[in-house]
Enzyme design. Structure first.
Site, PDB file in Angstrom:
ATOM      1  N   ASP A   1      49.521  30.679  45.840  1.00 19.22           N
ATOM      2  CA  ASP A   1      50.962  30.662  45.590  1.00 19.22           C
ATOM      3  C   ASP A   1      51.723  31.757  46.333  1.00 19.22           C
ATOM      4  O   ASP A   1      52.949  31.788  46.245  1.00 19.22           O
ATOM      5  CB  ASP A   1      51.256  30.846  44.096  1.00 19.22           C
ATOM      6  CG  ASP A   1      50.973  32.263  43.633  1.00 19.22           C
ATOM      7  OD1 ASP A   1      49.840  32.739  43.846  1.00 19.22           O
ATOM      8  OD2 ASP A   1      51.886  32.910  43.086  1.00 19.22           O
TER       9      ASP A   1
ATOM     10  N   HIS B   1      44.311  51.073  33.202  1.00 19.71           N
ATOM     11  CA  HIS B   1      44.197  49.678  33.596  1.00 19.71           C
ATOM     12  C   HIS B   1      43.237  48.897  32.701  1.00 19.71           C
ATOM     13  O   HIS B   1      43.460  47.719  32.412  1.00 19.71           O
ATOM     14  CB  HIS B   1      43.780  49.565  35.075  1.00 19.71           C
ATOM     15  CG  HIS B   1      43.768  48.156  35.550  1.00 19.71           C
ATOM     16  ND1 HIS B   1      42.612  47.426  35.709  1.00 19.71           N
ATOM     17  CD2 HIS B   1      44.783  47.309  35.837  1.00 19.71           C
ATOM     18  CE1 HIS B   1      42.922  46.203  36.096  1.00 19.71           C
ATOM     19  NE2 HIS B   1      44.233  46.106  36.192  1.00 19.71           N
TER      20      HIS B   1
ATOM     21  N   ASP C   1      46.610  33.769  39.327  1.00 22.67           N
ATOM     22  CA  ASP C   1      47.970  34.162  38.952  1.00 22.67           C
ATOM     23  C   ASP C   1      49.004  33.456  39.822  1.00 22.67           C
ATOM     24  O   ASP C   1      48.983  33.584  41.047  1.00 22.67           O
ATOM     25  CB  ASP C   1      48.135  35.682  39.071  1.00 22.67           C
ATOM     26  CG  ASP C   1      47.236  36.404  38.086  1.00 22.67           C
ATOM     27  OD1 ASP C   1      47.322  36.101  36.891  1.00 22.67           O
ATOM     28  OD2 ASP C   1      46.449  37.267  38.522  1.00 22.67           O
TER      29      ASP C   1
ATOM     30  N   LYS D   1      45.212  47.990  29.830  1.00 22.01           N
ATOM     31  CA  LYS D   1      46.134  46.895  30.206  1.00 22.01           C
ATOM     32  C   LYS D   1      45.409  45.546  30.171  1.00 22.01           C
ATOM     33  O   LYS D   1      45.947  44.550  29.682  1.00 22.01           O
ATOM     34  CB  LYS D   1      46.742  47.172  31.590  1.00 22.01           C
ATOM     35  CG  LYS D   1      47.668  46.083  32.099  1.00 22.01           C
ATOM     36  CD  LYS D   1      46.954  45.157  33.068  1.00 22.01           C
ATOM     37  CE  LYS D   1      47.690  43.887  33.344  1.00 22.01           C
ATOM     38  NZ  LYS D   1      46.983  43.045  34.334  1.00 22.01           N
TER      39      LYS D   1
ATOM     40  N   ASP E   1      43.293  30.044  43.425  1.00 15.73           N
ATOM     41  CA  ASP E   1      43.810  31.338  42.993  1.00 15.73           C
ATOM     42  C   ASP E   1      44.156  31.189  41.500  1.00 15.73           C
ATOM     43  O   ASP E   1      44.205  30.065  40.981  1.00 15.73           O
ATOM     44  CB  ASP E   1      45.063  31.651  43.821  1.00 15.73           C
ATOM     45  CG  ASP E   1      45.866  32.797  43.253  1.00 15.73           C
ATOM     46  OD1 ASP E   1      45.267  33.861  42.992  1.00 15.73           O
ATOM     47  OD2 ASP E   1      47.088  32.638  43.063  1.00 15.73           O
TER      48      ASP E   1
ATOM     49  N   LYS F   1      45.319  48.187  39.384  1.00 14.42           N
ATOM     50  CA  LYS F   1      45.118  49.624  39.625  1.00 14.42           C
ATOM     51  C   LYS F   1      45.840  50.051  40.903  1.00 14.42           C
ATOM     52  O   LYS F   1      46.504  51.079  40.943  1.00 14.42           O
ATOM     53  CB  LYS F   1      43.615  49.944  39.745  1.00 14.42           C
ATOM     54  CG  LYS F   1      42.857  49.796  38.443  1.00 14.42           C
ATOM     55  CD  LYS F   1      41.422  50.259  38.557  1.00 14.42           C
ATOM     56  CE  LYS F   1      40.543  49.320  39.370  1.00 14.42           C
ATOM     57  NZ  LYS F   1      40.385  47.962  38.806  1.00 14.42           N
TER      58      LYS F   1
HETATM   59  C1  XBP Z   1      47.483  38.527  41.334  1.00 16.58           C
HETATM   60  C2  XBP Z   1      47.538  39.958  41.152  1.00 16.58           C
HETATM   61  C3  XBP Z   1      46.899  40.581  39.997  1.00 16.58           C
HETATM   62  C4  XBP Z   1      47.638  40.613  38.712  1.00 16.58           C
HETATM   63  C5  XBP Z   1      47.117  41.752  37.854  1.00 16.58           C
HETATM   64  O1  XBP Z   1      47.335  38.216  42.725  1.00 16.58           O
HETATM   65  O2  XBP Z   1      48.023  40.658  41.999  1.00 16.58           O
HETATM   66  O3  XBP Z   1      46.720  41.897  40.383  1.00 16.58           O
HETATM   67  O4  XBP Z   1      49.028  40.773  38.961  1.00 16.58           O
HETATM   68  O5  XBP Z   1      45.761  41.673  37.617  1.00 16.58           O
HETATM   69  P1  XBP Z   1      46.639  36.851  43.188  1.00 16.58           P
HETATM   70  P2  XBP Z   1      44.886  43.007  37.286  1.00 16.58           P
HETATM   71  O6  XBP Z   1      47.270  35.753  42.387  1.00 16.58           O
HETATM   72  O7  XBP Z   1      46.993  36.742  44.639  1.00 16.58           O
HETATM   73  O8  XBP Z   1      45.163  36.958  42.973  1.00 16.58           O
HETATM   74  O9  XBP Z   1      45.778  43.946  36.539  1.00 16.58           O
HETATM   75  O10 XBP Z   1      43.730  42.511  36.452  1.00 16.58           O
HETATM   76  O11 XBP Z   1      44.420  43.612  38.582  1.00 16.58           O
HETATM   77 MG    MG Z   2      48.565  34.230  43.062  1.00 19.29          MG
END
Ligand code: XBP
Ligand code: MG
Length: 254
Positions: free
Chosen positions: A180, A79, A11, A82, A9, A53
């Protein structure tokens, strides 16, 4: 049987990026003349919805902010801005991967393991993070990047992991996912993949019981991880060798 691939993953797993996302959302709201501000507390609630989004639409529907109807029609445009903001901000430097991430990526690549990414975040966000943290061309370390809108249903649906498996040409039991969050662990597990969880700032209180092991991070020899549950007790850092030992002894939590 050994694990043939690691699927990461992004983020919260590769790096603590959610504050950078929150900043990019808030700056973009300002650019669009919106009097909206997502505090940490609001963002913690909104993170239950993966995808930017989808998160904005959820905010409109559930928080009923001023100008909601005007924005509903331009969520895609907002978005996109963003994403551009996030990429510009990340390009300013200072991006750091979480403990043990770079070490494990390089060790796994050297050992011939295949590497992939499965994330709900947009592709440009993945590329800038890897370029900034690991050097230009680092995306080449990852054979498959399944991201953002490449699938219709985002995590906790299994779609993004199923896409990664399809593109790797591997069965689920040949892979280990590293996640995570509750949504991430559920997504990988629904795709049948054994999942290691490393907790992040926003997810440390989430229900991660379906992970194979829950650790604070991947650890370094001189900076051991904290072990919370499952595999990893008595160890200090996650290595390829350790992962393969887990593979032999694995029994997934039901
Ligand atoms: C991460 C997210 C992403 C970011 C934003 O989840 O939820 O949506 O917060 O990214 P994970 P975008 O780590 O479970 O993949 O604005 O590009 O959608
Ligand atoms: Mg994550």
């Amino acid at each position: 049987m050994t694990f043939q691939a690691l699927i990461f993953d992004v983020d919260g797993t590769l790096a603590e990026t959610e504050e950078a996302h929150r900043r990019a959302f808030n700056e973009t709201f300002g650019d669009f003349g919106l009097d909206w501000h997502w505090s940490r507390a609001v963002y913690a609630d909104l993170l239950k919805i993966t995808g930017g989004k989808e998160r904005i639409r959820h905010f409109i529907d559930h928080y009923r902010p001023e100008d909601a109807e005007r924005v509903r029609d331009i969520v895609g445009q907002l978005h996109q801005e963003k994403t551009a903001r996030y990429v510009r901000n990340m390009g300013g430097g200072g991006v750091r991967l979480r403990p043990g991430v770079e070490r494990l990526i390089r060790e796994a690549a050297a050992a011939g393991m295949r590497l992939a990414i499965a994330t709900t975040t947009s592709l440009p966000n993945v590329k800038i993070l890897l370029d900034e943290a690991l050097g230009a061309g680092a995306t080449g370390l990852f054979e498959v990047i399944a991201a953002g809108d490449m699938v219709a249903a985002k995590k906790p649906a299994p779609d993004v992991y199923l896409l990664a498996l399809e593109r790797l040409g591997l069965p689920a039991d040949a892979c280990l996912a590293i996640e995570d969050s509750y949504n991430g662990v559920m997504s990988a597990r629904r795709a049948g993949i054994t999942t290691l969880a490393t907790t992040s700032d926003y997810t440390r209180l989430e229900d991660l019981r379906y992970a194979f092991g829950v650790l604070s991070d991947l650890g370094e020899p001189d900076a051991p991880f904290l072990h919370f549950s499952g595999v990893g007790a008595g160890e200090s850092h996650v290595t390829v060798d350790l992962i393969q030992r887990w593979c032999h002894g694995r029994a997934m939590p039901q």
